[in-house]
Scaffold this active site. Structure first.
Site, PDB file in Angstrom:
ATOM      1  N   GLY A  86       0.754  -1.094  -0.021  1.00 50.22           N
ATOM      2  CA  GLY A  86      -0.090   0.123  -0.033  1.00 50.22           C
ATOM      3  C   GLY A  86       0.923   1.442   0.054  1.00 50.22           C
ATOM      4  O   GLY A  86       1.999   1.262  -0.369  1.00 50.22           O
ATOM      5  N   CYS A  87       0.303   2.484   0.492  1.00 48.97           N
ATOM      6  CA  CYS A  87       1.135   3.651   0.451  1.00 48.97           C
ATOM      7  C   CYS A  87       2.268   3.583   1.287  1.00 48.97           C
ATOM      8  O   CYS A  87       1.994   3.159   2.374  1.00 48.97           O
ATOM      9  CB  CYS A  87       0.146   4.738   0.745  1.00 48.97           C
ATOM     10  SG  CYS A  87       1.024   6.354   0.993  1.00 48.97           S
ATOM     11  N   PHE A  88       3.257   3.884   0.887  1.00 52.31           N
ATOM     12  CA  PHE A  88       4.536   3.815   1.703  1.00 52.31           C
ATOM     13  C   PHE A  88       4.451   4.872   2.852  1.00 52.31           C
ATOM     14  O   PHE A  88       5.503   4.522   3.765  1.00 52.31           O
ATOM     15  CB  PHE A  88       6.007   3.929   0.677  1.00 52.31           C
ATOM     16  CG  PHE A  88       6.010   5.336  -0.287  1.00 52.31           C
ATOM     17  CD1 PHE A  88       5.188   6.313  -0.137  1.00 52.31           C
ATOM     18  CD2 PHE A  88       6.481   5.135  -1.523  1.00 52.31           C
ATOM     19  CE1 PHE A  88       5.346   7.438  -0.762  1.00 52.31           C
ATOM     20  CE2 PHE A  88       6.649   6.173  -2.355  1.00 52.31           C
ATOM     21  CZ  PHE A  88       6.042   7.327  -2.146  1.00 52.31           C
TER      22      PHE A  88
END
EC number: 1.8.4.11
Length: 268
Positions: free
Chosen positions: A104-106
Protein backbone atom coordinates in the site's frame (compact mmCIF):
# COMPACT_ATOMS: atom_id res chain seq x y z
CA UNK A 1 -5.60 30.32 -4.14
CA UNK A 2 -2.01 30.23 -2.89
CA UNK A 3 -0.88 28.16 -5.86
CA UNK A 4 -1.10 28.95 -9.55
CA UNK A 5 -4.69 28.27 -10.67
CA UNK A 6 -3.78 27.20 -14.19
CA UNK A 7 -1.24 24.64 -12.94
CA UNK A 8 -3.77 23.28 -10.46
CA UNK A 9 -6.42 22.95 -13.16
CA UNK A 10 -3.97 20.98 -15.31
CA UNK A 11 -3.39 18.67 -12.35
CA UNK A 12 -7.18 18.39 -11.97
CA UNK A 13 -7.42 17.06 -15.53
CA UNK A 14 -4.66 14.53 -14.78
CA UNK A 15 -6.54 13.31 -11.70
CA UNK A 16 -9.69 12.79 -13.75
CA UNK A 17 -7.91 10.30 -16.03
CA UNK A 18 -5.85 8.77 -13.20
CA UNK A 19 -7.02 5.13 -12.73
CA UNK A 20 -6.40 5.41 -8.96
CA UNK A 21 -9.00 8.16 -8.57
CA UNK A 22 -12.24 6.84 -7.10
CA UNK A 23 -15.47 7.29 -9.05
CA UNK A 24 -17.02 9.71 -6.57
CA UNK A 25 -13.80 11.73 -6.42
CA UNK A 26 -13.78 11.81 -10.21
CA UNK A 27 -17.39 13.02 -10.16
CA UNK A 28 -16.43 16.04 -8.04
CA UNK A 29 -13.39 16.75 -10.22
CA UNK A 30 -15.41 16.57 -13.44
CA UNK A 31 -18.08 18.78 -11.88
CA UNK A 32 -15.43 21.39 -11.05
CA UNK A 33 -13.98 21.18 -14.56
CA UNK A 34 -17.40 21.70 -16.12
CA UNK A 35 -17.97 24.84 -14.04
CA UNK A 36 -15.59 26.86 -16.19
CA UNK A 37 -18.46 28.63 -17.94
CA UNK A 38 -20.02 29.80 -14.69
CA UNK A 39 -16.89 30.32 -12.58
CA UNK A 40 -13.39 31.73 -12.99
CA UNK A 41 -10.44 29.30 -12.51
CA UNK A 42 -10.07 30.59 -8.96
CA UNK A 43 -13.80 30.15 -8.39
CA UNK A 44 -13.68 26.59 -9.73
CA UNK A 45 -10.93 25.67 -7.28
CA UNK A 46 -12.65 27.35 -4.33
CA UNK A 47 -15.81 25.38 -5.02
CA UNK A 48 -13.83 22.15 -5.36
CA UNK A 49 -12.00 22.87 -2.11
CA UNK A 50 -15.35 23.22 -0.35
CA UNK A 51 -16.63 19.98 -1.89
CA UNK A 52 -13.53 18.00 -0.90
CA UNK A 53 -13.09 19.49 2.57
CA UNK A 54 -15.45 17.12 4.47
CA UNK A 55 -13.74 14.10 2.90
CA UNK A 56 -10.24 15.51 3.47
CA UNK A 57 -10.94 16.16 7.15
CA UNK A 58 -11.85 12.48 7.56
CA UNK A 59 -8.81 11.38 5.50
CA UNK A 60 -11.18 9.72 3.08
CA UNK A 61 -9.41 10.83 -0.11
CA UNK A 62 -6.98 8.78 -2.16
CA UNK A 63 -3.37 10.02 -1.75
CA UNK A 64 -3.19 11.86 -5.09
CA UNK A 65 -6.46 13.67 -4.52
CA UNK A 66 -5.42 14.52 -0.95
CA UNK A 67 -2.18 16.02 -2.24
CA UNK A 68 -4.21 18.02 -4.76
CA UNK A 69 -6.51 19.25 -1.97
CA UNK A 70 -3.48 20.32 0.08
CA UNK A 71 -2.13 22.16 -2.96
CA UNK A 72 -5.43 24.03 -3.32
CA UNK A 73 -5.25 25.11 0.31
CA UNK A 74 -1.58 26.05 0.04
CA UNK A 75 -0.39 23.30 2.37
CA UNK A 76 1.26 20.93 -0.07
CA UNK A 77 4.95 20.09 0.42
CA UNK A 78 7.23 21.23 -2.36
CA UNK A 79 8.20 18.32 -4.62
CA UNK A 80 11.90 17.90 -5.22
CA UNK A 81 14.15 15.28 -6.78
CA UNK A 82 17.18 16.03 -4.64
CA UNK A 83 19.25 13.51 -2.75
CA UNK A 84 17.13 11.55 -0.31
CA UNK A 85 17.59 12.48 3.32
CA UNK A 86 16.28 10.37 6.18
CA UNK A 87 16.09 10.98 9.89
CA UNK A 88 19.12 8.78 10.53
CA UNK A 89 22.31 8.72 8.44
CA UNK A 90 23.37 5.28 7.35
CA UNK A 91 26.89 3.90 7.59
CA UNK A 92 27.60 0.87 5.47
CA UNK A 93 28.91 -2.07 7.45
CA UNK A 94 29.55 -5.77 6.78
CA UNK A 95 26.50 -6.55 8.91
CA UNK A 96 24.07 -4.25 7.09
CA UNK A 97 21.48 -5.95 4.90
CA UNK A 98 18.33 -4.75 3.23
CA UNK A 99 14.74 -5.84 2.82
CA UNK A 100 12.14 -4.42 0.43
CA UNK A 101 8.39 -4.67 0.96
CA UNK A 102 5.35 -3.21 -0.80
CA UNK A 103 2.07 -2.98 1.06
CA UNK A 104 0.00 0.00 0.00
CA UNK A 105 0.98 3.64 0.39
CA UNK A 106 4.56 3.86 1.63
CA UNK A 107 3.61 6.64 4.06
CA UNK A 108 2.18 4.03 6.43
CA UNK A 109 4.93 1.45 5.89
CA UNK A 110 7.84 3.39 7.38
CA UNK A 111 7.12 3.94 11.08
CA UNK A 112 6.37 0.30 12.04
CA UNK A 113 9.87 -0.71 10.89
CA UNK A 114 11.71 2.49 11.71
CA UNK A 115 11.00 2.22 15.43
CA UNK A 116 12.62 -1.24 15.81
CA UNK A 117 16.12 -1.78 17.23
CA UNK A 118 18.70 -2.56 14.57
CA UNK A 119 17.05 -0.49 11.83
CA UNK A 120 19.52 1.89 10.18
CA UNK A 121 17.10 3.50 7.71
CA UNK A 122 13.72 3.05 6.05
CA UNK A 123 13.47 4.68 2.63
CA UNK A 124 10.27 5.20 0.66
CA UNK A 125 10.55 4.51 -3.05
CA UNK A 126 9.48 2.67 -6.17
CA UNK A 127 10.43 -0.74 -7.55
CA UNK A 128 9.16 -3.55 -9.75
CA UNK A 129 8.67 -1.43 -12.87
CA UNK A 130 10.34 -0.83 -16.21
CA UNK A 131 11.07 2.92 -16.24
CA UNK A 132 14.22 4.52 -14.90
CA UNK A 133 13.97 7.21 -12.23
CA UNK A 134 10.16 7.20 -12.06
CA UNK A 135 8.37 10.11 -10.41
CA UNK A 136 5.50 9.93 -7.96
CA UNK A 137 3.11 11.24 -10.61
CA UNK A 138 4.18 8.55 -13.10
CA UNK A 139 3.91 5.72 -10.57
CA UNK A 140 0.58 6.88 -9.16
CA UNK A 141 -0.73 7.15 -12.71
CA UNK A 142 0.15 3.47 -13.20
CA UNK A 143 2.27 4.24 -16.25
CA UNK A 144 5.50 2.53 -15.15
CA UNK A 145 4.59 -0.80 -13.55
CA UNK A 146 6.24 0.19 -10.26
CA UNK A 147 4.79 -0.25 -6.80
CA UNK A 148 5.27 2.01 -3.81
CA UNK A 149 7.63 0.22 -1.46
CA UNK A 150 10.03 0.68 1.44
CA UNK A 151 13.69 -0.28 1.50
CA UNK A 152 14.79 -1.25 5.00
CA UNK A 153 18.48 -1.14 5.83
CA UNK A 154 19.13 -3.11 8.99
CA UNK A 155 21.89 -4.55 11.16
CA UNK A 156 21.52 -8.32 10.88
CA UNK A 157 23.15 -8.74 14.32
CA UNK A 158 20.22 -6.97 16.00
CA UNK A 159 17.20 -7.90 13.89
CA UNK A 160 16.66 -10.72 11.39
CA UNK A 161 14.98 -10.84 8.01
CA UNK A 162 12.49 -13.31 9.49
CA UNK A 163 11.47 -10.72 12.09
CA UNK A 164 10.99 -8.08 9.40
CA UNK A 165 8.80 -10.43 7.35
CA UNK A 166 6.74 -11.18 10.46
CA UNK A 167 6.17 -7.44 10.97
CA UNK A 168 5.21 -7.04 7.31
CA UNK A 169 2.36 -9.57 7.53
CA UNK A 170 0.87 -7.58 10.41
CA UNK A 171 0.68 -4.39 8.31
CA UNK A 172 -1.29 -5.59 5.30
CA UNK A 173 -4.45 -7.24 4.03
CA UNK A 174 -2.83 -10.27 2.32
CA UNK A 175 -6.05 -11.09 0.43
CA UNK A 176 -6.18 -7.86 -1.60
CA UNK A 177 -4.25 -7.98 -4.88
CA UNK A 178 -5.63 -4.65 -6.15
CA UNK A 179 -4.32 -2.36 -3.42
CA UNK A 180 -4.47 -1.96 0.33
CA UNK A 181 -7.43 -0.62 2.31
CA UNK A 182 -8.11 2.89 0.92
CA UNK A 183 -5.20 2.72 -1.54
CA UNK A 184 -6.49 1.33 -4.82
CA UNK A 185 -4.49 0.47 -7.93
CA UNK A 186 -1.67 -1.79 -9.09
CA UNK A 187 0.95 0.56 -7.60
CA UNK A 188 -0.34 -0.45 -4.15
CA UNK A 189 -0.32 -4.23 -4.59
CA UNK A 190 1.39 -6.22 -1.79
CA UNK A 191 4.76 -7.72 -2.70
CA UNK A 192 7.73 -9.20 -0.84
CA UNK A 193 10.87 -8.56 -2.90
CA UNK A 194 13.72 -10.97 -2.19
CA UNK A 195 17.39 -10.09 -2.67
CA UNK A 196 18.81 -13.62 -2.49
CA UNK A 197 17.85 -17.27 -2.08
CA UNK A 198 17.86 -17.04 1.70
CA UNK A 199 15.26 -14.25 1.64
CA UNK A 200 13.24 -16.18 -0.95
CA UNK A 201 13.11 -19.27 1.27
CA UNK A 202 12.05 -17.24 4.31
CA UNK A 203 9.40 -15.34 2.33
CA UNK A 204 7.94 -18.51 0.82
CA UNK A 205 7.84 -20.28 4.19
CA UNK A 206 6.20 -17.29 5.86
CA UNK A 207 3.54 -17.09 3.16
CA UNK A 208 2.82 -20.80 3.49
CA UNK A 209 2.52 -20.38 7.26
CA UNK A 210 -0.12 -17.68 6.76
CA UNK A 211 -1.99 -19.95 4.34
CA UNK A 212 -1.80 -22.93 6.71
CA UNK A 213 -3.07 -20.84 9.63
CA UNK A 214 -6.37 -20.37 7.74
CA UNK A 215 -7.01 -17.03 9.39
CA UNK A 216 -8.43 -15.51 6.19
CA UNK A 217 -11.55 -16.46 4.26
CA UNK A 218 -10.03 -15.38 0.92
CA UNK A 219 -6.84 -16.65 -0.79
CA UNK A 220 -3.48 -15.15 0.19
CA UNK A 221 -2.36 -13.17 -2.86
CA UNK A 222 0.87 -11.49 -1.70
CA UNK A 223 3.42 -11.82 -4.51
CA UNK A 224 7.04 -12.87 -3.92
CA UNK A 225 9.27 -11.38 -6.61
CA UNK A 226 13.01 -10.88 -7.21
CA UNK A 227 14.24 -7.46 -6.17
CA UNK A 228 14.78 -5.03 -9.04
CA UNK A 229 16.21 -1.53 -9.05
CA UNK A 230 14.88 0.45 -6.10
CA UNK A 231 14.34 4.13 -6.83
CA UNK A 232 14.07 6.41 -3.75
CA UNK A 233 10.99 8.61 -3.82
CA UNK A 234 11.08 12.38 -3.70
CA UNK A 235 12.29 13.96 -0.46
CA UNK A 236 8.85 15.16 0.60
CA UNK A 237 7.73 11.52 0.83
CA UNK A 238 10.57 10.50 3.15
CA UNK A 239 9.87 10.17 6.90
CA UNK A 240 6.26 11.20 6.32
CA UNK A 241 5.24 10.14 9.81
CA UNK A 242 7.75 12.58 11.30
CA UNK A 243 7.10 15.48 8.92
CA UNK A 244 3.30 15.34 9.07
CA UNK A 245 2.50 13.59 12.37
CA UNK A 246 -1.15 14.67 12.59
CA UNK A 247 -2.01 13.53 9.10
CA UNK A 248 -0.05 10.32 9.60
CA UNK A 249 -1.87 9.50 12.83
CA UNK A 250 -5.24 9.92 11.11
CA UNK A 251 -4.14 7.63 8.28
CA UNK A 252 -2.72 5.12 10.75
CA UNK A 253 -5.93 5.12 12.77
CA UNK A 254 -7.98 4.30 9.65
CA UNK A 255 -5.43 1.65 8.63
CA UNK A 256 -5.37 -0.04 12.03
CA UNK A 257 -9.15 0.07 12.38
CA UNK A 258 -9.56 -1.77 9.08
CA UNK A 259 -7.03 -4.46 9.99
CA UNK A 260 -8.71 -5.03 13.35
CA UNK A 261 -12.07 -5.33 11.61
CA UNK A 262 -10.57 -7.78 9.10
CA UNK A 263 -9.20 -9.99 11.89
CA UNK A 264 -12.56 -9.96 13.68
CA UNK A 265 -14.43 -10.77 10.48
CA UNK A 266 -12.15 -13.68 9.60
CA UNK A 267 -12.33 -15.07 13.14
CA UNK A 268 -16.05 -15.68 12.68
Amino acid sequence: MKSNSEDLLRELYNLIINPATRDWERHLLVQAKDNHQQLSPTGQLKQLEADLRPLAIRDNLTPDVMDFYLAITGNAPTPTRTTVTTSRPTVASPHEERAVFAGGCFWCMVEPFDQRPGINAVISGYTGGSWEQPTYEQVSGQYTGHVEAVEIKYDAREISYQELVDIYWQLIDPTDRFGQINDRGSQYRPVIFYADQSQLAIAQASKQAVIDAQRYQKPIVVAIEPLQQFWPAENYHQDFYRKQPRRYQRLKKTHDRYLHWLKFKNKF
